[in-house]
Each structure stands twice: as C-alpha cells, then as structure tokens.
Write an enzyme that holds these catalytic residues in place. Sequence first.
Site, PDB file in Angstrom:
ATOM      1  N   LYS A 104       0.823  -1.212   0.000  1.00 25.64           N
ATOM      2  CA  LYS A 104       0.000   0.000   0.000  1.00 25.64           C
ATOM      3  C   LYS A 104       0.856   1.261   0.000  1.00 25.64           C
ATOM      4  O   LYS A 104       0.415   2.321  -0.442  1.00 25.64           O
ATOM      5  CB  LYS A 104      -0.936   0.006   1.213  1.00 25.64           C
ATOM      6  CG  LYS A 104      -2.061  -1.006   1.110  1.00 25.64           C
ATOM      7  CD  LYS A 104      -3.046  -0.848   2.263  1.00 25.64           C
ATOM      8  CE  LYS A 104      -4.225  -1.796   2.107  1.00 25.64           C
ATOM      9  NZ  LYS A 104      -5.211  -1.644   3.212  1.00 25.64           N
ATOM     10  N   ASP A 134       6.606  -0.690  10.195  1.00 24.66           N
ATOM     11  CA  ASP A 134       5.670  -1.387  11.067  1.00 24.66           C
ATOM     12  C   ASP A 134       5.099  -2.644  10.421  1.00 24.66           C
ATOM     13  O   ASP A 134       4.407  -3.411  11.091  1.00 24.66           O
ATOM     14  CB  ASP A 134       4.530  -0.439  11.471  1.00 24.66           C
ATOM     15  CG  ASP A 134       4.413  -0.322  12.975  1.00 24.66           C
ATOM     16  OD1 ASP A 134       5.400  -0.616  13.665  1.00 24.66           O
ATOM     17  OD2 ASP A 134       3.332   0.055  13.461  1.00 24.66           O
ATOM     18  N   ASP A 445      -1.468  12.510  16.201  1.00 19.90           N
ATOM     19  CA  ASP A 445      -0.887  13.838  15.988  1.00 19.90           C
ATOM     20  C   ASP A 445      -1.719  14.909  16.694  1.00 19.90           C
ATOM     21  O   ASP A 445      -1.206  15.712  17.479  1.00 19.90           O
ATOM     22  CB  ASP A 445      -0.772  14.129  14.485  1.00 19.90           C
ATOM     23  CG  ASP A 445      -2.023  13.770  13.694  1.00 19.90           C
ATOM     24  OD1 ASP A 445      -3.049  13.396  14.305  1.00 19.90           O
ATOM     25  OD2 ASP A 445      -1.983  13.858  12.455  1.00 19.90           O
TER      26      ASP A 445
END
Length: 730
Positions: A104, A134, A445
């Site tokens: 992706k 990850d 964030d």
Amino acid sequence: MSEPLRRTAFNRLFAGVYFSAILALLYRHVQNLFLHPTTSFLSFSITLFLFISDLVLAFMWASAQAFRMSPIRRKEFPQNLKQIIKDEDFVGLDVFICTADPYKEPPMNVVNTALSLMAYDYPTEKISIYVSDDGGSVLTLFAFMEAAKFARYWLPFCREHNIMERSPHVYFESNSRHPSIPQFEKIKMMYEDMKMKVEHVIDKGEVTKEYISDDQQHQAFNKWTKSFSRMDHPTVIQIMNHEQIILDKSHDKDISGRLMPNLIYVSRGKSKTSPHHFKAGALNVLLRVSAVMTNAPIILTQDCDMYSNDPQTPLRMLCYLSDPALKSSLAFIQFPQRFHGVNKDDIYDNEYKLPFQINPMGLDGLKGPSYVGSGCFFLRRALFGDPSTPVAPEIPELSPEHVVNKPIRSQETLSLAHHVASCNYENETKWGSKTGFRYGSLVEDFYTSYRLHCEGWKSLFCNPERAAFLGNVPITLFDGVNQCKRWCIGLFEVAFSKYSPLTFGSQYMGLLMSLGYSHYAFCSFWCIPVTFYSFLPQLTLLNQVSIFPKISEPWFFLYVFLFLGSYGQNFLDIILVGGTVRRWWNAQRMWMIRGLTCNLFASIEYLLRSLGISTYDFCLTSKVVDDEQSKRYGQGIFEFGVPSPLFVPLTVAAIINLFSFLSGLTGFFSGNNMEGLGLQMILTGFIVLNYLPVYGAIALRNDAGKMPTQIIIISTFVSVALYYASSLCL
C-alpha cells in the site's frame, strides 16, 4: 517576524453581526416550539429537528471563530542565519519516517522521501534518518539497502548543482534531459537501476540470492525466519551506512568525501498479546531508539510519501529556535501539508486549505497550531513533561539531556536499542501518557499536540512561499472519505475522553484554544445538519408542506443572510490563500459529501464501539496509483467504483433531492402557489447542483469509476421507502 492579518478587524465585526443573526434564528425556533401550543406533533418534530441542526451549525460556527480572532503570518530569513550560527554549532536532527505496508506504501516512495531529507542543506553528519517499518517487511529493508548505496552519489550531485527537487523521482520526472550537467545521465541510470531492482523484488515478494551480495546482507535477511510475521516478530535494527553493508571504509563518506547522514532501519518488536498503539507506538519506539543512538535535540516527523521540496527547510526551523524569546516554551514548528499531483480544480478538496493552511494561522496567534502528523519539527525535550517540570524516563539513556558518547554500531548501543524497541518495554511506564507521543486516539498527531498545549507548551506555524514538503493525495472518492472516516473516529475518541477540549481543554488552554480544538474534535457532528437538510426539506417539498418562512416574510431574509454570510466568508478565506472559484466550489461540495459519508459513518461506528457492539482497525490509505483511475482524476471525473456502504446515504440524498426539485418545478410551472416552498426549492436546487457528479456516475457513465449497480439498486429502494413513509406521515 510575525504580523497580524489585515482582515482581523473585519472578522471580529462580522462575527458580532453574524452571532446576532444566529440568536435571532434560535429565538424563532424556540418561539415555534414552545409558544404555539396548537402546533401538531408532526410540526413540532420537524421544528425540533431543524432546531437541533441549527444548534450544531451554531456550535461549529462559534468554535471556528477561534481561528479568526487573532490570525498572524510569519516570515523568516534563512539567508541571514549563518551570520549568527556556524555550521559546527548547528544542532543535531533526527528524522522519523513511518511506513507499514510495502504494497500500500510502495518502498520506492519511502526511499524517495528519505533521500530528499538526507540531501538537506544542513551538515550531513548532524542528520540521522530513522525509518520505522511497522509491516516488518524484508522488502522495505532491501529497498533501503539499495537507497544507501545510491545516496553516496545522489547527495553530492544535489549539492554540486544546487538542485531544489531532491527527491530523485520528482527530479528525473521533471527533467528528462539535462545536457548542461555531465553526470545527469549517469545518476539517472543509477536511479533507474535501483528502482528496477526494488520493484522486481516487490513483484516477486522476496529477496532472492541474486540480490544478496555479501555475508552481512545475508545475515540481515536471515532474521526473517518462518515464524516471523507482520504482527509477531522480534526487533530488527539495521544501520545502512557508516561501515554500512560491506567493510569498505569509503562507505563512511559519499563520493565527494563528505560524511553521510545516518540511515537506520527499525522494525519494532511485536507480539499478538501486546498492544502496539498504531503510529503513536511506532513513533515512540523511534524516539527511544534515536535517544540511545544519536539523541538529537530536534526531531522531524514525516509521512512516508511526503518528500522534501525545499532543502533549506531546517534553516527556516532554526530561525525560530535561535530566538531566545520563543525557545523556552516552544514544543514544535509545524509546516503545512501541501500536495503535488492535485488535479486542476481539486475535485476531492485534497488540499484541505482550511485545516492545513488557513486555520493554523489563526491558532498561531494564540498558543499555536496543532500537529498534523507530518512536516513537524519537535524539540525532544517537549515530549518529556511540561516546560517547567521534566518527566524523567525510566533509564538515563532516554533523557533529552543524555549525551551519546558511544558509536551507534557498538554492541552496547545496539543491545540497548533492541531492548527499548521490544514489544514489552513500555509495560508499567509512562510512555504514551506522560512522555512521548500520546496514546488513546487514532489521530495521535492531534491528540499529542492537544496534550502538549494543555501542559503549557506553545507551537508555531511556518508557511513559506515554496512548499517545504509535498505529498501524494487520494485519487478516488472512496480512499478520500475512508481516510477521513478514520480521522473522524480518532477525533471522537478525543472529544469524548476525560481530556475533552470543551472541559479539560478550557481549563488549561483558555477559551479560544479550547474552541479551536473542539471544532476539530467534534467535526463529525457536521453529519447532523447535513443529513437533516439533505432529506427533511426535500421530503416535505414532495408533499407540498412548507417548513421555512415565505419569501414575503422578514424571516426569509435572515435565512438568506446566514447562508450567504457563511458561504461568503469561507469563499474569501480560500481565495485569499490562492484558491480559485472552482476549488472553493469543490471544497464546499466535499463538505456536503463528507457529511453524508465519513462524518455519518464515523459517528455510527464510534457509537457502536462505545456500546461494545463493534470494533475498528487502523486501515492504511493506499498510495498505489492505478493508471485508469489516475487518468480520470486528471480529467476531473469523480471515481466511485467501490460498492461501499459509504455511498448509500449520498446516493439516496441525490435521488431524493432530484425528484423533489423536479416535483417543485412541476408545481411552479403548473401555477400552484409555491411562495411558502421557495426556500425549500432554493436549497434543493443548490444540492442538486452539487450532486451533478453523482448523477453522472449513476446514469451517464460506463467506465469502471461509475456508481456500482448494487449501490444504485439499494439506494433506489431506500429512496422509495423514504418517500412513502413521508407521504404517510405528512
């Protein structure tokens, strides 16, 4: 240097007038609800729904005023920086890049981002690039091994010819030939060779023996054993340069003899029995690993597809850090997210001009903008307690004040780095709550910057004329609204937590900052007025029932003023930051579409999860580009294609509004008295105009991006059911 925007006085004056109009509208609703005892239950219900919708609109408008009360614009002069700071006094810079899936998020995109950041106009020995994988993919590791080799040639090439586009892909795409630069063809051939190798490995899904050139590479790839899986594997840390892959001392430097930046691959340890906290967890692992290895006082967090577009960006950052008046309480410097590849009219509002460019200027006049996940320079100290009271980490090597005095390849350093990146390290610690990037929301964030502002830290917004970073945008409607849905769920997690901006935030940040954060945290509430105003006036229009004032009544002009005032101010905001009329039109269209898709489904999904009925997972937005989709996007054609439930409410609204508008026109031309239905006709016609791409996707297209037949059938049945239900009630 900072200066207030000239339109601040107008914003404040207009806010006073508009607020008075909102109070008048709410008074009318209260009057209709409680001062007319003969009103029927149905009429009461309709008025109540409109009242609720207008209350939400009033709240969202009021919270947005936080961005308009004290906006400022900053300007820095990096060309003067070296007059006060010598190169050897520049602070160290650790760069964090996060990726999670090689299919992706193609590794070549991540590689181009890393290379563009390694090539900063900054002392190279002070830069360290940490790549968090990850997904734990050997394919990503291979890509960065190849990138480290290419960087030895690319970095001096950029410096020698003062290239601005330091992403190799962008540079070679915009410069197919460059006869004035002798090395151009050689460097381009090296890049294409690297790209071909990486993409071949991705296609095969493994690193074959033909690409393993030495024992150290073989040893690195051997860590991917049969038991190694994406969600269950030990820590992998690989240093790409400084005695990099082979024992050739020349690999410590590039071909011009200058030291290379550190390039370090990190795949944190994972276990199915341990929480990993998505991106926030990955960032905290990089925060600890970097503390052990380099511990630079400045950290840049960067999305994997957001490459550097200005090699002087770190110098702009230093302009503010060199100001003693700012440094003591400054947590981070946020650059706006800006994008390349956006089509001419930005049909999906991918630029997000309001949250990424306009609203941050407003917050900058208060305590500062929120962190938006990328393009943000943090002071490491800000992630360890408030400005006056530091929070000590569990081991001294993680402290921001710790001085690294061991080589990053020493066995002691590597052992400790592996330890702090293990899946169980955070157990019984303050990570994610008091230190580091904060856990508790999918939008780490937003939540992290919110908590930092509550602790007393400030931030600032740096928006140079040349974009500091450029990233990719979704080119299909589904990817865009699905990404937005994930953000909305994360924002709800903040809104309804014990740290809600309306309660906790107002105590620690003040009213305006808490309103600014609340505007984002509760943004999914847009679905309430958008849904009601997309269906209620239309269904009553189909049944010739008036719910708004007549054109001849004074209240009619109040509705017109509220509509034109809101849209007009939004139009001015976007035009004044370089937008166009068509881009503004598409932005307000996408506001409607999001209200019936991502905002609505995020609200339902969050409610179900709160009741324990369902759960949700973190879903990456695909960065892979399909040629046909890209072609349609370039032509400004909406891409539906996916038979997703997200499109059902949108399609139902389009059908209901179209038939309602046609019914109203028929009544008007038949000589019926339509005066009491005028506002409903105007609203319905406006929505129909916005939904023209939906009608085209339903009836006029045969390409793969048309509205799926399954969605059309379901939506038609729902529309008919709604019409008959309204006929029975009205």
